[in-house]
Motif scaffolding. Structure first.
Motif, PDB file in Angstrom:
ATOM      1  N   LEU A  63       0.836  -1.189   0.000  1.00 20.24           N
ATOM      2  CA  LEU A  63       0.000   0.000   0.000  1.00 20.24           C
ATOM      3  C   LEU A  63       0.872   1.241   0.000  1.00 20.24           C
ATOM      4  N   PRO A  64       0.636   2.183  -0.909  1.00 22.62           N
ATOM      5  CA  PRO A  64       1.408   3.426  -0.897  1.00 22.62           C
ATOM      6  C   PRO A  64       1.191   4.168   0.405  1.00 22.62           C
ATOM      7  N   ASN A  65       2.154   5.018   0.769  1.00 18.70           N
ATOM      8  CA  ASN A  65       1.973   5.778   2.000  1.00 18.70           C
ATOM      9  C   ASN A  65       0.835   6.783   1.843  1.00 18.70           C
ATOM     10  N   PHE A  66       0.490   7.435   2.952  1.00 21.62           N
ATOM     11  CA  PHE A  66      -0.690   8.298   2.968  1.00 21.62           C
ATOM     12  C   PHE A  66      -0.601   9.401   1.923  1.00 21.62           C
ATOM     13  N   ALA A  67       0.564  10.026   1.832  1.00 21.03           N
ATOM     14  CA  ALA A  67       0.718  11.127   0.873  1.00 21.03           C
ATOM     15  C   ALA A  67       0.522  10.646  -0.555  1.00 21.03           C
ATOM     16  N   ALA A  68       1.068   9.470  -0.872  1.00 21.25           N
ATOM     17  CA  ALA A  68       0.936   8.939  -2.233  1.00 21.25           C
ATOM     18  C   ALA A  68      -0.510   8.558  -2.533  1.00 21.25           C
ATOM     19  N   ARG A  69      -1.231   8.010  -1.531  1.00 27.47           N
ATOM     20  CA  ARG A  69      -2.614   7.585  -1.754  1.00 27.47           C
ATOM     21  C   ARG A  69      -3.521   8.762  -2.056  1.00 27.47           C
ATOM     22  N   GLN A  70      -3.150   9.949  -1.601  1.00 26.11           N
ATOM     23  CA  GLN A  70      -3.964  11.128  -1.878  1.00 26.11           C
ATOM     24  C   GLN A  70      -4.033  11.437  -3.374  1.00 26.11           C
ATOM     25  N   GLU A  71      -3.059  10.919  -4.134  1.00 32.37           N
ATOM     26  CA  GLU A  71      -3.007  11.185  -5.570  1.00 32.37           C
ATOM     27  C   GLU A  71      -3.701  10.114  -6.398  1.00 32.37           C
ATOM     28  N   ILE A  72      -4.154   9.025  -5.743  1.00 27.00           N
ATOM     29  CA  ILE A  72      -4.726   7.892  -6.470  1.00 27.00           C
ATOM     30  C   ILE A  72      -6.243   8.038  -6.578  1.00 27.00           C
ATOM     31  N   ALA A  73      -6.769   7.958  -7.807  1.00 26.00           N
ATOM     32  CA  ALA A  73      -8.224   7.977  -8.059  1.00 26.00           C
ATOM     33  C   ALA A  73      -8.905   9.134  -7.354  1.00 26.00           C
ATOM     34  N   GLY A  74      -8.288  10.316  -7.425  1.00 26.15           N
ATOM     35  CA  GLY A  74      -8.806  11.465  -6.704  1.00 26.15           C
ATOM     36  C   GLY A  74     -10.219  11.839  -7.093  1.00 26.15           C
ATOM     37  N   ASP A  75     -10.532  11.835  -8.393  1.00 27.72           N
ATOM     38  CA  ASP A  75     -11.878  12.215  -8.841  1.00 27.72           C
ATOM     39  C   ASP A  75     -12.931  11.241  -8.329  1.00 27.72           C
ATOM     40  N   VAL A  76     -12.613   9.947  -8.384  1.00 26.75           N
ATOM     41  CA  VAL A  76     -13.563   8.932  -7.909  1.00 26.75           C
ATOM     42  C   VAL A  76     -13.783   9.087  -6.410  1.00 26.75           C
ATOM     43  N   LYS A  77     -12.717   9.271  -5.654  1.00 30.89           N
ATOM     44  CA  LYS A  77     -12.853   9.408  -4.202  1.00 30.89           C
ATOM     45  C   LYS A  77     -13.675  10.636  -3.828  1.00 30.89           C
ATOM     46  N   ARG A  78     -13.524  11.705  -4.585  1.00 28.46           N
ATOM     47  CA  ARG A  78     -14.324  12.896  -4.309  1.00 28.46           C
ATOM     48  C   ARG A  78     -15.807  12.612  -4.525  1.00 28.46           C
ATOM     49  N   MET A  87     -25.606  11.191   3.034  1.00 25.96           N
ATOM     50  CA  MET A  87     -26.265  10.210   3.897  1.00 25.96           C
ATOM     51  C   MET A  87     -26.246  10.630   5.364  1.00 25.96           C
ATOM     52  N   ILE A  88     -25.525  11.681   5.675  1.00 25.24           N
ATOM     53  CA  ILE A  88     -25.341  12.123   7.055  1.00 25.24           C
ATOM     54  C   ILE A  88     -26.365  13.208   7.380  1.00 25.24           C
ATOM     55  N   GLU A  89     -26.983  13.102   8.545  1.00 27.16           N
ATOM     56  CA  GLU A  89     -28.015  14.055   8.946  1.00 27.16           C
ATOM     57  C   GLU A  89     -27.550  14.874  10.146  1.00 27.16           C
ATOM     58  N   ALA A  90     -28.046  16.084  10.234  1.00 26.19           N
ATOM     59  CA  ALA A  90     -27.744  16.944  11.380  1.00 26.19           C
ATOM     60  C   ALA A  90     -28.153  16.250  12.671  1.00 26.19           C
ATOM     61  N   GLY A  91     -27.338  16.426  13.690  1.00 24.24           N
ATOM     62  CA  GLY A  91     -27.626  15.836  14.988  1.00 24.24           C
ATOM     63  C   GLY A  91     -27.067  14.446  15.185  1.00 24.24           C
ATOM     64  N   GLN A  92     -26.590  13.817  14.122  1.00 25.06           N
ATOM     65  CA  GLN A  92     -26.041  12.479  14.256  1.00 25.06           C
ATOM     66  C   GLN A  92     -24.629  12.509  14.852  1.00 25.06           C
ATOM     67  N   THR A  93     -24.214  11.352  15.343  1.00 26.79           N
ATOM     68  CA  THR A  93     -22.820  11.126  15.719  1.00 26.79           C
ATOM     69  C   THR A  93     -22.246  10.121  14.731  1.00 26.79           C
ATOM     70  N   ILE A  94     -21.211  10.515  14.023  1.00 30.22           N
ATOM     71  CA  ILE A  94     -20.616   9.636  13.023  1.00 30.22           C
ATOM     72  C   ILE A  94     -19.145   9.405  13.356  1.00 30.22           C
ATOM     73  N   PHE A  95     -18.616   8.298  12.878  1.00 24.48           N
ATOM     74  CA  PHE A  95     -17.195   8.007  13.039  1.00 24.48           C
ATOM     75  C   PHE A  95     -16.567   7.931  11.649  1.00 24.48           C
ATOM     76  N   LEU A  96     -15.559   8.755  11.426  1.00 24.40           N
ATOM     77  CA  LEU A  96     -14.806   8.712  10.174  1.00 24.40           C
ATOM     78  C   LEU A  96     -13.485   8.010  10.419  1.00 24.40           C
ATOM     79  N   ASP A  97     -13.325   6.847   9.810  1.00 25.34           N
ATOM     80  CA  ASP A  97     -12.063   6.119   9.832  1.00 25.34           C
ATOM     81  C   ASP A  97     -11.020   6.918   9.068  1.00 25.34           C
ATOM     82  N   GLY A  98      -9.763   6.537   9.206  1.00 25.50           N
ATOM     83  CA  GLY A  98      -8.731   7.204   8.431  1.00 25.50           C
ATOM     84  C   GLY A  98      -8.814   6.851   6.957  1.00 25.50           C
ATOM     85  N   GLY A  99      -8.005   7.527   6.150  1.00 28.94           N
ATOM     86  CA  GLY A  99      -7.958   7.223   4.729  1.00 28.94           C
ATOM     87  C   GLY A  99      -8.337   8.394   3.857  1.00 28.94           C
ATOM     88  N   THR A 100      -7.866   8.344   2.615  1.00 35.08           N
ATOM     89  CA  THR A 100      -8.075   9.462   1.702  1.00 35.08           C
ATOM     90  C   THR A 100      -9.520   9.555   1.210  1.00 35.08           C
TER      91      THR A 100
END
Length: 250
Positions: A63-78, A87-100
């Motif tokens: 797996l490329p390091n974090f900085a390199a992964r930021q450049e991979i499939a950027g348009d798709v990830k956006r 899918m997120i609603e006001a008032g909710q509590t959500i957990f965001l895992d790491g990753g680009t």
């Protein structure tokens, strides 16, 4: 059966099943287990698979390091991040895992939305600096490769929090072996978060499907669904049709 035929069969089975069990394959082909083990050793030496006790697993590219992964499939990830944010609603509590990909969720959240975002990723927490959201940053030992906290301190903090949505980051997705990642400690943290979440979704780019990483996080049925690019071929997603989970296209 010729050696080349056995190797071709082994490669095909790895692609289909995500593993080779030496004894099972030997019995099926009416060959000695030593013959299959020798094939696996030689294929591993040539970089074609990964040997494990009793058989083999597919190779997972480093797996490329974090900085390199930021450049991979950027348009798709956006696109995936924007879809997840809807899918997120006001008032909710959500957990965001790491990753680009999950960083794109943070960037896509409306700045004025009031909710609570829990994360063990300092990079994702920083994305929310100018948002109205309450941010809870889980601490612990920093796993720099993914820029997330791991270890006992992180696990203890996670155990005290209940979340509505968990956006889980993984490196591999397989219909039989579930979702997995490359680091033992990081996988343990992901499992702990999943237990505290009402629903868990994975933002999944095409190359992750059909792959297996060393450390299992969860089975496919443990998830609420995947958020995938609309151009992913139906054949890639077909093995997950019976899992009774959502395939949300972006």
């Amino acid at each position: 059966m010729l050696t080349t035929q056995r190797r071709a069969l082994i490669s095909a089975r790895l692609a289909r099943d995500g593993e080779i069990v030496a004894k099972r394959l030997a019995d099926e082909l009416d060959l000695s287990e030593d013959t299959i083990r020798r094939d696996l050793r030689e294929m591993a030496a040539e970089g074609l698979l990964k040997r494990v006790h009793g058989g083999a697993l597919p190779l997972v590219p480093p797996l490329p390091n974090f900085a390199a992964r930021q450049e991979i499939a950027g348009d798709v990830k956006r696109r995936l991040g924007r879809k997840a944010a809807t899918m997120i609603e006001a008032g909710q509590t959500i957990f965001l895992d790491g990753g680009t990909s999950n960083a794109e969720i943070a960037r896509s959240l409306p700045r004025e939305m009031r909710l609570t975002v829990v994360t063990h990723s300092p990079t994702i927490a920083a994305e929310l600096e100018r948002h109205e959201a309450e941010v809870i940053l889980i601490g612990g030992r920093l796993y720099k490769h993914s820029m997330v906290a791991t270890g006992a301190a992180a696990l203890a903090a996670i155990a005290s929090i209940r979340v509505d949505l968990f956006f889980l980051g993984v490196t591999a997705i397989h219909p039989a072996h579930g979702v997995s990642t490359g680091d033992f400690e990081e996988a343990a943290v992901k499992r702990a978060i999943l237990k505290q979440a009402a629903d868990t979704y994975v933002l999944a780019t095409a190359e992750k499907f059909g792959a297996v990483s060393p450390h299992r996080v969860a089975g496919i049925a443990d998830l609420a669904g995947f958020i995938v690019a609309e151009e992913i071929e139906d054949g890639v997603l077909a093995p997950y049709d019976d899992a009774n989970i959502a395939m949300i296209k972006a």
